[in-house]
Design a protein around this motif. Sequence first.
Motif, PDB file in Angstrom:
ATOM      1  N   LEU A  14     -17.186   6.969 -65.091  1.00  0.00           N
ATOM      2  CA  LEU A  14     -18.134   5.798 -64.731  1.00  0.00           C
ATOM      3  C   LEU A  14     -19.467   5.973 -65.494  1.00  0.00           C
ATOM      4  N   ALA A  15     -19.903   7.402 -65.599  1.00  0.00           N
ATOM      5  CA  ALA A  15     -21.096   7.691 -66.111  1.00  0.00           C
ATOM      6  C   ALA A  15     -21.160   7.466 -67.437  1.00  0.00           C
ATOM      7  N   ASP A  16     -20.276   7.791 -68.255  1.00  0.00           N
ATOM      8  CA  ASP A  16     -19.869   7.283 -69.393  1.00  0.00           C
ATOM      9  C   ASP A  16     -20.157   5.788 -69.680  1.00  0.00           C
ATOM     10  N   GLY A  17     -19.031   5.130 -68.928  1.00  0.00           N
ATOM     11  CA  GLY A  17     -19.206   3.744 -69.115  1.00  0.00           C
ATOM     12  C   GLY A  17     -20.690   3.116 -68.751  1.00  0.00           C
ATOM     13  N   ILE A  18     -21.715   3.878 -67.968  1.00  0.00           N
ATOM     14  CA  ILE A  18     -22.897   3.322 -67.680  1.00  0.00           C
ATOM     15  C   ILE A  18     -23.679   3.458 -68.635  1.00  0.00           C
ATOM     16  N   LYS A  19     -23.466   4.701 -69.659  1.00  0.00           N
ATOM     17  CA  LYS A  19     -24.318   5.053 -70.749  1.00  0.00           C
ATOM     18  C   LYS A  19     -23.994   3.876 -71.813  1.00  0.00           C
ATOM     19  N   LYS A  20     -22.802   3.866 -71.842  1.00  0.00           N
ATOM     20  CA  LYS A  20     -22.169   2.830 -73.112  1.00  0.00           C
ATOM     21  C   LYS A  20     -22.995   1.483 -72.983  1.00  0.00           C
ATOM     22  N   THR A  21     -22.511   1.057 -71.702  1.00  0.00           N
ATOM     23  CA  THR A  21     -23.191  -0.417 -71.195  1.00  0.00           C
ATOM     24  C   THR A  21     -24.639  -0.073 -71.422  1.00  0.00           C
ATOM     25  N   GLY A  22     -25.374   0.652 -71.168  1.00  0.00           N
ATOM     26  CA  GLY A  22     -26.862   0.902 -71.073  1.00  0.00           C
ATOM     27  C   GLY A  22     -27.436   0.517 -72.699  1.00  0.00           C
ATOM     28  N   LYS A  23     -26.525   1.389 -73.472  1.00  0.00           N
ATOM     29  CA  LYS A  23     -26.936   1.164 -74.792  1.00  0.00           C
ATOM     30  C   LYS A  23     -26.707  -0.121 -75.410  1.00  0.00           C
ATOM     31  N   ARG A  24     -25.679  -0.707 -75.106  1.00  0.00           N
ATOM     32  CA  ARG A  24     -25.497  -2.215 -75.401  1.00  0.00           C
ATOM     33  C   ARG A  24     -26.468  -3.329 -74.969  1.00  0.00           C
ATOM     34  N   ALA A  25     -26.914  -2.931 -73.651  1.00  0.00           N
ATOM     35  CA  ALA A  25     -27.890  -3.855 -72.760  1.00  0.00           C
ATOM     36  C   ALA A  25     -29.176  -3.777 -73.779  1.00  0.00           C
ATOM     37  N   ASN A  26     -29.581  -2.236 -74.116  1.00  0.00           N
ATOM     38  CA  ASN A  26     -30.918  -2.217 -74.515  1.00  0.00           C
ATOM     39  C   ASN A  26     -30.892  -2.706 -75.956  1.00  0.00           C
ATOM     40  N   SER A  27     -29.707  -2.862 -76.714  1.00  0.00           N
ATOM     41  CA  SER A  27     -29.536  -3.109 -78.174  1.00  0.00           C
ATOM     42  C   SER A  27     -29.846  -4.552 -78.029  1.00  0.00           C
ATOM     43  N   LEU A  28     -29.457  -5.214 -77.111  1.00  0.00           N
ATOM     44  CA  LEU A  28     -29.283  -6.704 -77.173  1.00  0.00           C
ATOM     45  C   LEU A  28     -30.784  -7.076 -76.643  1.00  0.00           C
ATOM     46  N   LYS A  29     -31.502  -6.326 -75.422  1.00  0.00           N
ATOM     47  CA  LYS A  29     -32.885  -6.733 -75.031  1.00  0.00           C
ATOM     48  C   LYS A  29     -33.988  -6.369 -76.100  1.00  0.00           C
ATOM     49  N   ASN A  30     -33.644  -4.922 -76.903  1.00  0.00           N
ATOM     50  CA  ASN A  30     -34.690  -4.817 -77.593  1.00  0.00           C
ATOM     51  C   ASN A  30     -34.458  -5.117 -79.107  1.00  0.00           C
ATOM     52  N   ILE A  31     -33.332  -5.499 -79.305  1.00  0.00           N
ATOM     53  CA  ILE A  31     -33.258  -5.523 -81.043  1.00  0.00           C
ATOM     54  C   ILE A  31     -32.630  -7.129 -81.427  1.00  0.00           C
ATOM     55  N   ILE A  32     -31.360  -7.325 -80.804  1.00  0.00           N
ATOM     56  CA  ILE A  32     -30.817  -8.566 -81.019  1.00  0.00           C
ATOM     57  C   ILE A  32     -31.418  -9.817 -80.618  1.00  0.00           C
ATOM     58  N   ILE A  33     -32.202  -9.815 -79.243  1.00  0.00           N
ATOM     59  CA  ILE A  33     -32.874 -10.991 -78.649  1.00  0.00           C
ATOM     60  C   ILE A  33     -33.946 -11.123 -79.462  1.00  0.00           C
ATOM     61  N   PRO A  34     -34.919 -10.253 -79.390  1.00  0.00           N
ATOM     62  CA  PRO A  34     -36.090 -10.454 -80.345  1.00  0.00           C
ATOM     63  C   PRO A  34     -35.918 -11.011 -81.835  1.00  0.00           C
ATOM     64  N   ARG A  35     -34.885 -10.400 -82.502  1.00  0.00           N
ATOM     65  CA  ARG A  35     -34.469 -10.876 -83.889  1.00  0.00           C
ATOM     66  C   ARG A  35     -34.425 -12.362 -83.822  1.00  0.00           C
ATOM     67  N   PHE A  36     -33.344 -12.662 -83.055  1.00  0.00           N
ATOM     68  CA  PHE A  36     -33.159 -14.318 -82.811  1.00  0.00           C
ATOM     69  C   PHE A  36     -34.206 -15.102 -82.472  1.00  0.00           C
TER      70      PHE A  36
END
Length: 202
Positions: free
Chosen positions: A150-172
Amino acid sequence: MTNQIFPTKGNLIAVKKSLELARKGFELMDRKRNILIRETMSLIDSAKEIQEVINTTYAEAYKALQIANMTLGICDDLAETVPVDDGISLDFRSVMGVNIPIVEYSPKPVENLYGYSRTNSMLDDAFKKFDQVKNLTVKLAETENCIYRLADGIKKTGKRANSLKNIIIPRFEKTVRDISNVLEEKEREEFSRLKVIKGDAL
């Protein structure tokens, strides 16, 4: 122009749709992360309780074994009469896409495997205590493995969420602004041109 996207109304609509999908994706990832965190916290509490019981039971088991060794001599030959336990099977369940293990254990009834002629009740007590430790260890192994996954899942999900929030969404968002600005500028130019043409016609 951001990402070399040609500034047309069609592209603006497409980018806005992508932006909306990215925002929904972030919301889902954030929700998933929160659910996994809650699940992990409940398992951590459970693991702490099991570990405390194991520590107490281990201490009692070694104390009982020490007494048995003192009264019977070293019991290593008697220990070899206990068969290997193969009553463990492994399955998995999914929590928000994270596979966590289910350890199914069918404990065998505690019975005398070494006879009564060369043993005493102290050895029986040690055997029962170590059997309890074995059962608890199976539960702890399952719980801790779930926590790690679960901790590994949290880490991966956090990376994806941060990528969307800080990179993908601002780029769009920037692409939408850039295309909108270019289209607005074209509309102003077209309006001015039509005004000039209309003025010349008069």
